[in-house]
Design a protein around this motif. Structure first.
Motif, PDB file in Angstrom:
ATOM      1  N   GLU A   1       0.826  -1.298  -0.094  1.00 66.76           N
ATOM      2  CA  GLU A   1       0.077   0.035  -0.108  1.00 66.76           C
ATOM      3  C   GLU A   1       1.003   1.140   0.012  1.00 66.76           C
ATOM      4  O   GLU A   1       1.547   1.538   0.896  1.00 66.76           O
ATOM      5  N   HIS A   2       0.817   2.256  -0.942  1.00 68.50           N
ATOM      6  CA  HIS A   2       1.713   3.275  -1.097  1.00 68.50           C
ATOM      7  C   HIS A   2       0.655   4.167  -1.958  1.00 68.50           C
ATOM      8  O   HIS A   2      -0.105   3.961  -2.910  1.00 68.50           O
ATOM      9  N   THR A   3       0.781   5.477  -1.745  1.00 65.38           N
ATOM     10  CA  THR A   3       0.153   6.707  -2.590  1.00 65.38           C
ATOM     11  C   THR A   3       1.018   7.208  -3.871  1.00 65.38           C
ATOM     12  O   THR A   3       0.468   7.922  -4.461  1.00 65.38           O
ATOM     13  N   ALA A   4       2.360   7.199  -3.466  1.00 67.16           N
ATOM     14  CA  ALA A   4       3.007   7.811  -4.606  1.00 67.16           C
ATOM     15  C   ALA A   4       4.459   6.797  -4.756  1.00 67.16           C
ATOM     16  O   ALA A   4       4.863   6.350  -3.475  1.00 67.16           O
ATOM     17  N   VAL A   5       5.057   7.043  -5.657  1.00 61.88           N
ATOM     18  CA  VAL A   5       6.459   6.431  -6.108  1.00 61.88           C
ATOM     19  C   VAL A   5       7.336   7.388  -6.736  1.00 61.88           C
ATOM     20  O   VAL A   5       6.796   7.994  -7.717  1.00 61.88           O
ATOM     21  N   VAL A   6       8.635   7.531  -6.278  1.00 63.29           N
ATOM     22  CA  VAL A   6       9.380   8.331  -7.008  1.00 63.29           C
ATOM     23  C   VAL A   6      10.711   7.882  -7.036  1.00 63.29           C
ATOM     24  O   VAL A   6      11.391   7.126  -6.112  1.00 63.29           O
ATOM     25  N   VAL A   7      11.381   7.617  -8.530  1.00 63.13           N
ATOM     26  CA  VAL A   7      12.842   7.175  -8.617  1.00 63.13           C
ATOM     27  C   VAL A   7      13.751   8.242  -8.895  1.00 63.13           C
ATOM     28  O   VAL A   7      13.466   9.133  -9.652  1.00 63.13           O
ATOM     29  N   GLY A   8      14.752   8.413  -8.101  1.00 68.89           N
ATOM     30  CA  GLY A   8      15.583   9.339  -7.950  1.00 68.89           C
ATOM     31  C   GLY A   8      16.656   9.329  -9.273  1.00 68.89           C
ATOM     32  O   GLY A   8      16.855   8.188  -9.629  1.00 68.89           O
ATOM     33  N   ALA A   9      17.339  10.289  -9.335  1.00 71.29           N
ATOM     34  CA  ALA A   9      18.388  10.235 -10.341  1.00 71.29           C
ATOM     35  C   ALA A   9      19.531   9.108 -10.170  1.00 71.29           C
ATOM     36  O   ALA A   9      20.155   8.677 -11.136  1.00 71.29           O
ATOM     37  N   ASP A  10      19.638   8.762  -9.067  1.00 70.44           N
ATOM     38  CA  ASP A  10      20.662   7.681  -8.581  1.00 70.44           C
ATOM     39  C   ASP A  10      20.021   6.022  -8.633  1.00 70.44           C
ATOM     40  O   ASP A  10      20.706   5.126  -8.256  1.00 70.44           O
ATOM     41  N   GLY A  11      18.675   6.267  -8.840  1.00 71.90           N
ATOM     42  CA  GLY A  11      18.139   4.817  -9.023  1.00 71.90           C
ATOM     43  C   GLY A  11      17.292   4.590  -7.578  1.00 71.90           C
ATOM     44  O   GLY A  11      16.785   3.433  -7.718  1.00 71.90           O
ATOM     45  N   SER A  12      17.532   5.273  -6.521  1.00 73.04           N
ATOM     46  CA  SER A  12      16.670   5.255  -5.448  1.00 73.04           C
ATOM     47  C   SER A  12      15.384   5.254  -5.367  1.00 73.04           C
ATOM     48  O   SER A  12      14.697   5.982  -6.517  1.00 73.04           O
ATOM     49  N   ILE A  13      14.542   4.221  -4.826  1.00 71.10           N
ATOM     50  CA  ILE A  13      13.106   4.305  -5.043  1.00 71.10           C
ATOM     51  C   ILE A  13      12.524   4.772  -3.639  1.00 71.10           C
ATOM     52  O   ILE A  13      12.882   3.929  -2.688  1.00 71.10           O
ATOM     53  N   SER A  14      11.815   5.717  -3.641  1.00 71.57           N
ATOM     54  CA  SER A  14      10.905   6.265  -2.533  1.00 71.57           C
ATOM     55  C   SER A  14       9.381   6.095  -2.749  1.00 71.57           C
ATOM     56  O   SER A  14       9.099   6.283  -3.889  1.00 71.57           O
ATOM     57  N   VAL A  15       8.824   5.785  -1.633  1.00 75.95           N
ATOM     58  CA  VAL A  15       7.403   5.694  -1.691  1.00 75.95           C
ATOM     59  C   VAL A  15       6.730   6.530  -0.373  1.00 75.95           C
ATOM     60  O   VAL A  15       7.496   6.672   0.485  1.00 75.95           O
ATOM     61  N   GLN A  16       5.509   6.799  -0.704  1.00 69.65           N
ATOM     62  CA  GLN A  16       4.936   7.538   0.237  1.00 69.65           C
ATOM     63  C   GLN A  16       3.608   6.591   0.559  1.00 69.65           C
ATOM     64  O   GLN A  16       2.703   6.220  -0.236  1.00 69.65           O
ATOM     65  N   VAL A  17       3.577   6.067   1.938  1.00 69.13           N
ATOM     66  CA  VAL A  17       2.523   5.364   2.680  1.00 69.13           C
ATOM     67  C   VAL A  17       1.192   6.075   2.993  1.00 69.13           C
ATOM     68  O   VAL A  17       1.465   7.021   3.439  1.00 69.13           O
ATOM     69  N   PRO A  18       0.307   5.255   3.103  1.00 73.92           N
ATOM     70  CA  PRO A  18      -0.894   6.166   3.504  1.00 73.92           C
ATOM     71  C   PRO A  18      -0.711   6.582   5.341  1.00 73.92           C
ATOM     72  O   PRO A  18      -0.293   5.963   5.840  1.00 73.92           O
ATOM     73  N   GLY A  19      -1.210   7.835   5.322  1.00 71.86           N
ATOM     74  CA  GLY A  19      -1.152   8.529   6.611  1.00 71.86           C
ATOM     75  C   GLY A  19       0.215   9.206   6.829  1.00 71.86           C
ATOM     76  O   GLY A  19       0.443   9.786   7.755  1.00 71.86           O
ATOM     77  N   GLN A  20       1.221   9.281   5.930  1.00 70.50           N
ATOM     78  CA  GLN A  20       2.378   9.942   6.113  1.00 70.50           C
ATOM     79  C   GLN A  20       2.526  11.097   4.915  1.00 70.50           C
ATOM     80  O   GLN A  20       2.112  10.559   3.878  1.00 70.50           O
ATOM     81  N   THR A  21       3.458  12.065   5.287  1.00 69.79           N
ATOM     82  CA  THR A  21       3.677  13.127   4.108  1.00 69.79           C
ATOM     83  C   THR A  21       4.963  12.904   3.675  1.00 69.79           C
ATOM     84  O   THR A  21       5.251  13.260   2.444  1.00 69.79           O
ATOM     85  N   ASP A  22       5.935  12.344   4.292  1.00 70.04           N
ATOM     86  CA  ASP A  22       7.331  12.155   3.851  1.00 70.04           C
ATOM     87  C   ASP A  22       7.400  10.863   2.889  1.00 70.04           C
ATOM     88  O   ASP A  22       6.578  10.008   3.206  1.00 70.04           O
ATOM     89  N   MET A  23       8.428  11.080   1.944  1.00 67.25           N
ATOM     90  CA  MET A  23       8.843  10.017   1.104  1.00 67.25           C
ATOM     91  C   MET A  23       9.915   9.107   1.692  1.00 67.25           C
ATOM     92  O   MET A  23      10.841   9.935   2.466  1.00 67.25           O
ATOM     93  N   GLN A  24       9.663   7.854   2.032  1.00 66.14           N
ATOM     94  CA  GLN A  24      10.635   7.021   2.418  1.00 66.14           C
ATOM     95  C   GLN A  24      11.341   6.037   1.461  1.00 66.14           C
ATOM     96  O   GLN A  24      10.695   5.551   0.523  1.00 66.14           O
ATOM     97  N   VAL A  25      12.893   6.032   1.206  1.00 62.41           N
ATOM     98  CA  VAL A  25      13.585   5.239   0.585  1.00 62.41           C
ATOM     99  C   VAL A  25      13.373   3.945   0.799  1.00 62.41           C
ATOM    100  O   VAL A  25      13.701   3.466   2.145  1.00 62.41           O
ATOM    101  N   VAL A  26      13.030   2.802   0.126  1.00 65.27           N
ATOM    102  CA  VAL A  26      12.951   1.421   0.395  1.00 65.27           C
ATOM    103  C   VAL A  26      13.835   0.740  -0.249  1.00 65.27           C
ATOM    104  O   VAL A  26      14.157  -0.646   0.186  1.00 65.27           O
ATOM    105  N   ASP A  27      14.479   1.024  -1.578  1.00 69.62           N
ATOM    106  CA  ASP A  27      15.288   0.430  -2.117  1.00 69.62           C
ATOM    107  C   ASP A  27      16.155   0.998  -3.294  1.00 69.62           C
ATOM    108  O   ASP A  27      15.719   2.200  -3.393  1.00 69.62           O
ATOM    109  N   LYS A  28      17.027   0.629  -3.908  1.00 67.50           N
ATOM    110  CA  LYS A  28      17.642   1.136  -5.022  1.00 67.50           C
ATOM    111  C   LYS A  28      17.973   0.541  -6.276  1.00 67.50           C
ATOM    112  O   LYS A  28      18.588  -0.981  -5.760  1.00 67.50           O
ATOM    113  N   LEU A  29      17.497   0.568  -7.296  1.00 65.14           N
ATOM    114  CA  LEU A  29      17.552  -0.013  -8.519  1.00 65.14           C
ATOM    115  C   LEU A  29      19.327  -0.535  -8.808  1.00 65.14           C
ATOM    116  O   LEU A  29      20.151   0.261  -8.490  1.00 65.14           O
TER     117      LEU A  29
END
Length: 245
Positions: A134-162
């Motif tokens: 469950e996540h509301t947004a996904v952002v892939v950074g320039a370095d390949g890091s994958i950040s998601v926003q989970v329900p109930g939170q406003t900050d993006m959290q890095v979960v892994d890196k390509l």
């Protein structure tokens, strides 16, 4: 005359097989991230005593073009394109724990949150990438890091890196699935210098014009080989008549 026949027949076969290489490239003109196969030929000496003057043409069709494809903007969170040189790592389709590589970045997720490319797991720093179900947004950074926003939170959290690798294309070949693999069969190390861009996809690097021109050139080569074969046959027939007479 028989020395000419060796060269002519192998040259004609090389032209026909090269046609298949270019036909495959054209068939993948719209395949995202496809790397064109390069058609190359060399010479091969005929083995055996008394065949030193006879040589054959040998097709070498496992080289891959390093030319980048055209990138388009999609705006989709899980569409990612590599900037410059580099490759994504995915699970090897043979299922033996190895890796294969590609420029295609049209990622999807399954019900368990696994990041997939064409049904194959996408590799990250610690193995296959898995996003929170469950996540509301996904952002892939320039370095390949994958950040998601989970329900109930406003900050993006890095979960892994390509896992991004940067081999020389001369070290790569294609497997039966059309994915790139190392010629020595080994697993490549991640390269932190590779950059990516989210919301973009890279298309095939095949040039329709170049492929068509190459095809027409091969057609002319085949015609020349057939003319030489007929000439060699005429010369052999003339030699036989001289011997009989």
């Amino acid at each position: 005359m028989d020395a000419l026949i060796y060269t002519v027949m192998s040259g004609a076969e090389r032209a026909m097989r090269a046609q298949q290489v270019h036909a495959n490239n054209l068939a993948n003109l719209e395949t995202g991230g496809f790397r064109a196969n390069l058609e190359m030929a060399g010479t091969q000496a005929v083995k055996g005593y008394g065949y030193a003057a006879r040589h054959m043409s040998e097709l070498q069709a496992d080289a891959v073009s390093a030319k980048p494809g055209v990138q388009t903007t999609t705006g989709r969170d899980l569409d990612v394109a590599i900037q410059g040189d580099g490759l994504f790592a995915v699970e090897d389709p043979n299922g033996d724990g190895g890796e294969a590589y590609t420029r295609s970045g049209n990622f999807t997720t399954d019900a368990d949150g696994r990041l997939l490319l064409g049904g194959r797991a996408v590799m990250g720093d610690g193995g296959a990438v898995t996003l929170p179900p469950e996540h509301t947004a996904v952002v892939v950074g320039a370095d390949g890091s994958i950040s998601v926003q989970v329900p109930g939170q406003t900050d993006m959290q890095v979960v892994d890196k390509l896992k991004l690798v940067k081999p020389s294309m001369s070290e790569m070949t294609k497997n039966a699935a059309g994915l790139l693999v190392s010629r020595d069969g080994g697993t490549l190390s991640a390269d932190a210098s590779v950059q990516v861009k989210g919301g973009h996809l890279e298309g095939s690097n095949v040039s329709a014009v170049e492929e068509m021109v190459a095809t027409m050139s091969l057609n002319r080569d085949f015609e020349v080989q057939m003319k030489l074969l007929n000439k060699a046959d005429s010369m052999a027939d003339a030699g036989n008549r001289l011997i009989r007479e």
